[in-house]
Design a protein around this motif. Structure first.
Motif, PDB file in Angstrom:
ATOM      1  N   ALA A  80      30.717 -47.446  11.791  1.00  0.00           N
ATOM      2  CA  ALA A  80      30.245 -48.298  10.700  1.00  0.00           C
ATOM      3  C   ALA A  80      29.007 -47.659  10.103  1.00  0.00           C
ATOM      4  O   ALA A  80      28.206 -47.066  10.827  1.00  0.00           O
ATOM      5  CB  ALA A  80      29.911 -49.695  11.214  1.00  0.00           C
ATOM      6  N   CYS A  82      26.706 -49.376   8.638  1.00  0.00           N
ATOM      7  CA  CYS A  82      25.741 -50.462   8.464  1.00  0.00           C
ATOM      8  C   CYS A  82      24.404 -50.051   9.092  1.00  0.00           C
ATOM      9  O   CYS A  82      24.384 -49.155   9.934  1.00  0.00           O
ATOM     10  CB  CYS A  82      26.260 -51.735   9.121  1.00  0.00           C
ATOM     11  N   ASP A  84      22.383 -51.595  11.250  1.00  0.00           N
ATOM     12  CA  ASP A  84      22.037 -51.928  12.638  1.00  0.00           C
ATOM     13  C   ASP A  84      23.005 -51.389  13.698  1.00  0.00           C
ATOM     14  O   ASP A  84      22.628 -51.256  14.844  1.00  0.00           O
ATOM     15  CB  ASP A  84      21.838 -53.449  12.800  1.00  0.00           C
ATOM     16  N   LYS A  85      24.243 -51.103  13.325  1.00  0.00           N
ATOM     17  CA  LYS A  85      25.251 -50.520  14.240  1.00  0.00           C
ATOM     18  C   LYS A  85      25.572 -51.409  15.455  1.00  0.00           C
ATOM     19  O   LYS A  85      26.099 -50.937  16.456  1.00  0.00           O
ATOM     20  CB  LYS A  85      24.812 -49.139  14.756  1.00  0.00           C
ATOM     21  N   CYS A  87      27.775 -53.716  15.631  1.00  0.00           N
ATOM     22  CA  CYS A  87      29.227 -53.861  15.748  1.00  0.00           C
ATOM     23  C   CYS A  87      29.819 -52.727  16.565  1.00  0.00           C
ATOM     24  O   CYS A  87      30.743 -52.927  17.352  1.00  0.00           O
ATOM     25  CB  CYS A  87      29.841 -53.916  14.349  1.00  0.00           C
ATOM     26  N   CYS A 102      29.957 -57.539  12.167  1.00  0.00           N
ATOM     27  CA  CYS A 102      29.127 -56.621  11.390  1.00  0.00           C
ATOM     28  C   CYS A 102      28.513 -57.471  10.283  1.00  0.00           C
ATOM     29  O   CYS A 102      29.116 -57.686   9.242  1.00  0.00           O
ATOM     30  CB  CYS A 102      29.942 -55.480  10.805  1.00  0.00           C
TER      31      CYS A 102
HETATM   32 ZN   LIG Z   1      27.840 -53.217  11.673  1.00  0.00          ZN
END
Ligand SMILES: [Zn+2]
Lengths: 125, 169
Positions: A80, A82, A84-85, A87, A102
Motif C-alpha cells: 500500500a 498509504c 501509515d502502512k 494495513c 487502510c
Molecule cells: Zn494502508
C-alpha cells in the motif's frame, strides 16, 4: 472522590477492556467468506477456502494504491502506498478478530456473513 | 495582562506543536489513530488550569490545524479534529468537578472520549461496524495515555502555580 477511588475505577475498566479484547481476538466467525471494500463499495467477495492459486488484487483510486494477496485460506495486504502502512503490517486476516483497514485509502477487508453471494473464485478468472 | 496571556498561549501552542510533530513521526499501532501518548494534550490541560478555556481552545485547535499541515496528514486531520472537539467539550463541562489534584482524572476521561469519538468517526466514514472491535484497545490506550499526560500537566501546574497566580491577577 479520592484519588484511590478513581484508580480503582480506571483499573476495573482497564481489566474489563483487556478481557473484552481477548474475547474479540478469540471470537470465531466460522466463515471463510471475505469482503473487500473500497470507498464503502463492496469490490469483491472471496471464499478463501476455494482459492487455488496465489492471486494479487490491485485496488486503485485517487486516494492511492493497494495490492491484496489472496492464497488458499489466507488474505493480506501485500502493498500500500498509504502514509501509515498499518494495513500491510496487519498481516493475515485471521479468522477471529479485527478487520484489515487502510484508513487513508478507505479500504477495508473483513469477514462477511456466510450467506452472502460469492464472486467467481480469485485465480480462476 | 491580556498581552501576557496571549504570549503565554502562543508559547504553549508552540510546545504542543513540537510534541505533536515529534509524536506524528512514530507510526501508529492501530488503524484507528487513538493508540498514542498524546503528549500535546499536556499543554492543553495546562492552559485550561493555568489560564482560561479560551486559551486552552487556542492551544488545542491551532495545534491541530498547524500540526496537520506540518505533518502533511490528510485524513488524520478529520480524526484529530473530531477527537479534539469531543474531548475539549467534555473537558469544559467537567473541569469544575476536578480541582488541581484531579487533573489526571479529567485527562483520562477526556482521552477515553477522544478515542471513542475517533473510533465512531471511522465507523461512520468506513461504514463498517466491525471497526468497533478496536474499542477495548482504544479505551485501554486512553486510560494509560490519559493518566500519563494528566499527571505531567498536574505536576507542572502544581509546581508553577504561585508564578501563574500573578499572571491572572
Ligand atoms: Zn494502508
Amino acid at each position: 472522590m479520592k484519588n484511590r477511588v478513581w484508580i480503582i475505577i480506571f483499573s476495573a475498566v482497564l481489566l474489563i477492556c483487556l478481557g473484552a479484547w481477548i474475547f474479540v481476538t478469540n471470537f470465531n466467525f466460522s466463515t471463510n467468506i471475505v469482503g473487500i471494500y473500497q470507498d464503502n463499495r463492496l469490490v469483491k467477495t472471496i471464499d478463501l477456502n476455494s482459492v487455488t492459486e496465489e492471486t494479487e488484487i490491485n485496488l486503485s483510486s485517487e486516494k492511492g494504491n493497494n495490492t491484496i494477496l489472496v492464497s488458499n485460506g489466507h488474505i493480506r495486504m501485500k502493498y500500500a502506498d498509504c502514509p501509515d502502512k498499518i494495513c500491510v503490517k496487519h498481516g493475515d486476516l485471521t479468522e477471529s478478530g479485527t478487520p484489515i483497514i487502510c484508513l487513508p485509502h478507505k479500504v477495508i477487508i473483513q469477514f462477511e456473513n456466510p450467506n452472502s453471494d460469492v464472486d467467481a473464485v480469485a485465480g480462476a478468472e | 495582562m491580556k498581552t501576557k496571556k496571549l504570549v503565554f498561549t502562543a508559547i504553549l501552542t508552540a510546545f504542543a506543536l513540537i510534541a505533536f510533530y515529534i509524536e506524528s513521526a512514530i507510526p501508529p499501532v492501530t488503524p484507528i489513530y487513538g493508540v498514542k501518548l498524546g503528549l500535546a494534550n499536556v499543554f492543553t490541560l495546562f492552559a485550561l488550569y493555568a489560564l482560561n478555556p479560551y486559551c486552552a481552545a487556542g492551544v488545542l485547535f491551532i495545534r491541530i490545524v498547524l500540526g496537520s499541515i506540518f505533518a502533511g496528514l490528510g485524513v488524520a486531520f478529520i480524526y484529530s479534529l473530531v477527537g479534539g472537539v469531543a474531548s475539549f467539550t467534555l473537558m469544559l463541562l467537567l473541569k469544575r468537578f476536578f480541582k488541581e489534584d484531579k487533573i489526571w482524572v479529567l485527562s483520562v476521561l477526556c482521552a477515553i472520549v477522544h478515542n471513542i469519538a475517533q473510533l465512531l468517526t471511522a465507523v461512520i466514514i468506513m461504514e463498517s461496524w466491525q471497526i468497533l472491535y478496536y474499542l477495548p484497545v482504544l479505551i485501554v490506550s486512553g486510560i494509560i495515555a490519559g493518566a500519563f499526560t494528566g499527571i505531567c500537566a498536574q505536576i507542572v501546574f502544581v509546581r508553577l502555580k504561585k508564578y501563574i497566580g500573578k499572571f491572572n491577577r
